[in-house]
Write a protein that holds these residues in place. Sequence first.
Motif, PDB file in Angstrom:
ATOM      1  N   ALA A   1      24.058 -10.887 -15.257  1.00 15.16           N
ATOM      2  CA  ALA A   1      25.468 -11.196 -15.533  1.00 15.16           C
ATOM      3  C   ALA A   1      25.907 -12.487 -14.851  1.00 15.16           C
ATOM      4  O   ALA A   1      26.610 -13.313 -15.454  1.00 15.16           O
ATOM      5  CB  ALA A   1      26.350 -10.032 -15.080  1.00 15.16           C
ATOM      6  N   SER A   2      25.496 -12.687 -13.609  1.00 10.25           N
ATOM      7  CA  SER A   2      25.926 -13.884 -12.892  1.00 10.25           C
ATOM      8  C   SER A   2      25.288 -15.138 -13.465  1.00 10.25           C
ATOM      9  O   SER A   2      25.939 -16.193 -13.546  1.00 10.25           O
ATOM     10  CB  SER A   2      25.582 -13.755 -11.401  1.00 10.25           C
ATOM     11  OG  SER A   2      24.189 -13.562 -11.213  1.00 10.25           O
ATOM     12  N   ALA A   3      24.016 -15.067 -13.882  1.00 12.56           N
ATOM     13  CA  ALA A   3      23.349 -16.234 -14.474  1.00 12.56           C
ATOM     14  C   ALA A   3      24.010 -16.626 -15.787  1.00 12.56           C
ATOM     15  O   ALA A   3      24.306 -17.807 -16.023  1.00 12.56           O
ATOM     16  CB  ALA A   3      21.867 -15.940 -14.687  1.00 12.56           C
ATOM     17  N   ILE A   4      24.253 -15.648 -16.648  1.00 12.28           N
ATOM     18  CA  ILE A   4      24.880 -15.932 -17.937  1.00 12.28           C
ATOM     19  C   ILE A   4      26.312 -16.433 -17.741  1.00 12.28           C
ATOM     20  O   ILE A   4      26.742 -17.398 -18.387  1.00 12.28           O
ATOM     21  CB  ILE A   4      24.861 -14.678 -18.826  1.00 12.28           C
ATOM     22  CG1 ILE A   4      23.411 -14.298 -19.167  1.00 12.28           C
ATOM     23  CG2 ILE A   4      25.672 -14.891 -20.096  1.00 12.28           C
ATOM     24  CD1 ILE A   4      23.284 -13.012 -19.951  1.00 12.28           C
TER      25      ILE A   4
ATOM     26  N   PHE B   1      19.738 -18.686 -16.533  1.00 13.84           N
ATOM     27  CA  PHE B   1      20.719 -19.765 -16.471  1.00 13.84           C
ATOM     28  C   PHE B   1      20.329 -20.879 -17.446  1.00 13.84           C
ATOM     29  O   PHE B   1      21.146 -21.361 -18.230  1.00 13.84           O
ATOM     30  CB  PHE B   1      20.802 -20.300 -15.047  1.00 13.84           C
ATOM     31  CG  PHE B   1      21.792 -21.414 -14.867  1.00 13.84           C
ATOM     32  CD1 PHE B   1      23.096 -21.148 -14.508  1.00 13.84           C
ATOM     33  CD2 PHE B   1      21.412 -22.747 -15.055  1.00 13.84           C
ATOM     34  CE1 PHE B   1      24.007 -22.171 -14.338  1.00 13.84           C
ATOM     35  CE2 PHE B   1      22.315 -23.776 -14.892  1.00 13.84           C
ATOM     36  CZ  PHE B   1      23.621 -23.496 -14.531  1.00 13.84           C
ATOM     37  N   ILE B   2      19.078 -21.290 -17.401  1.00 16.34           N
ATOM     38  CA  ILE B   2      18.600 -22.364 -18.281  1.00 16.34           C
ATOM     39  C   ILE B   2      18.590 -21.912 -19.736  1.00 16.34           C
ATOM     40  O   ILE B   2      18.989 -22.657 -20.639  1.00 16.34           O
ATOM     41  CB  ILE B   2      17.201 -22.818 -17.832  1.00 16.34           C
ATOM     42  CG1 ILE B   2      17.295 -23.478 -16.455  1.00 16.34           C
ATOM     43  CG2 ILE B   2      16.578 -23.768 -18.850  1.00 16.34           C
ATOM     44  CD1 ILE B   2      15.978 -23.884 -15.872  1.00 16.34           C
ATOM     45  N   LEU B   3      18.140 -20.689 -19.985  1.00 18.63           N
ATOM     46  CA  LEU B   3      18.095 -20.183 -21.350  1.00 18.63           C
ATOM     47  C   LEU B   3      19.496 -20.046 -21.941  1.00 18.63           C
ATOM     48  O   LEU B   3      19.707 -20.327 -23.129  1.00 18.63           O
ATOM     49  CB  LEU B   3      17.377 -18.828 -21.370  1.00 18.63           C
ATOM     50  CG  LEU B   3      17.191 -18.169 -22.735  1.00 18.63           C
ATOM     51  CD1 LEU B   3      16.368 -19.066 -23.651  1.00 18.63           C
ATOM     52  CD2 LEU B   3      16.513 -16.811 -22.576  1.00 18.63           C
ATOM     53  N   THR B   4      20.463 -19.636 -21.134  1.00 19.24           N
ATOM     54  CA  THR B   4      21.844 -19.535 -21.605  1.00 19.24           C
ATOM     55  C   THR B   4      22.397 -20.905 -21.981  1.00 19.24           C
ATOM     56  O   THR B   4      23.072 -21.057 -23.009  1.00 19.24           O
ATOM     57  CB  THR B   4      22.734 -18.899 -20.531  1.00 19.24           C
ATOM     58  OG1 THR B   4      22.232 -17.594 -20.207  1.00 19.24           O
ATOM     59  CG2 THR B   4      24.173 -18.780 -21.015  1.00 19.24           C
ATOM     60  N   GLY B   5      22.105 -21.914 -21.157  1.00 12.91           N
ATOM     61  CA  GLY B   5      22.544 -23.262 -21.484  1.00 12.91           C
ATOM     62  C   GLY B   5      21.922 -23.775 -22.763  1.00 12.91           C
ATOM     63  O   GLY B   5      22.593 -24.385 -23.607  1.00 12.91           O
ATOM     64  N   PHE B   6      20.638 -23.518 -22.944  1.00 16.73           N
ATOM     65  CA  PHE B   6      19.953 -23.931 -24.164  1.00 16.73           C
ATOM     66  C   PHE B   6      20.566 -23.248 -25.385  1.00 16.73           C
ATOM     67  O   PHE B   6      20.826 -23.874 -26.413  1.00 16.73           O
ATOM     68  CB  PHE B   6      18.470 -23.588 -24.061  1.00 16.73           C
ATOM     69  CG  PHE B   6      17.651 -24.030 -25.238  1.00 16.73           C
ATOM     70  CD1 PHE B   6      17.015 -25.252 -25.231  1.00 16.73           C
ATOM     71  CD2 PHE B   6      17.515 -23.216 -26.355  1.00 16.73           C
ATOM     72  CE1 PHE B   6      16.254 -25.670 -26.321  1.00 16.73           C
ATOM     73  CE2 PHE B   6      16.767 -23.615 -27.448  1.00 16.73           C
ATOM     74  CZ  PHE B   6      16.136 -24.847 -27.427  1.00 16.73           C
ATOM     75  N   THR B   7      20.808 -21.953 -25.271  1.00 19.78           N
ATOM     76  CA  THR B   7      21.362 -21.200 -26.398  1.00 19.78           C
ATOM     77  C   THR B   7      22.792 -21.628 -26.698  1.00 19.78           C
ATOM     78  O   THR B   7      23.213 -21.639 -27.857  1.00 19.78           O
ATOM     79  CB  THR B   7      21.310 -19.696 -26.095  1.00 19.78           C
ATOM     80  OG1 THR B   7      19.965 -19.329 -25.763  1.00 19.78           O
ATOM     81  CG2 THR B   7      21.755 -18.883 -27.298  1.00 19.78           C
TER      82      THR B   7
END
Length: 205
Positions: A156-159, A101-107
Amino acid sequence: FRRVLFRSVPQAGYLLPLYGLAVVHGFQIWRIITWPLFSHNLFGSIFSVLLIFYFGTELETIVHTRRLSLFLLFSVLISGILFTFLSKEAILSGPEFIYLFILTGFTYLWPQREISIFGMFFVKAWVISLIIVLLDLIPMQGLQLDMGLTRIFPVASAIGTALLFFHFTYKQYRFGSALITSMESLMWWRSKRVRGRDATWDEKL
């Protein structure tokens, strides 16, 4: 029911992982929230903490800590409820949801940001995200992708929830927009006054 539950989750401490039968028939509602807190191995826990600390610290420069925490908790809750309805017999656990979740937001905010790997070479944020997602889908005992529900669901749910949150809430802060470009230009100009005229544009990162 207790005999089935204890035999199905022998190593989980019977408390943290999400187990649909325990939630529906045993009224153990807390499992809907606590399932990302359980890890099967020490290395996975250490790796997760490092990712959360590194990328989460960067996100806090734009996203308020309380808002990020509340939406992460909300995403965990919604994902837990959805998984309970999808499969009452499968067991879901692992911190992958949190760091993805955090990595997706950063990216999403800084897709072209170059991340230093041990100070030896640099890799763009979207490349690191892709590698980590693939590693999460590859089981430890083989190189074949595991598309089972318990492995692909947290990814999938985190992304998905992270993209929804950052797209509708912080779209204007994406790297490359006028606001971020102006902010980084100001930071670079101020650092150049301190470091001298030889400072380069890349030093702002």
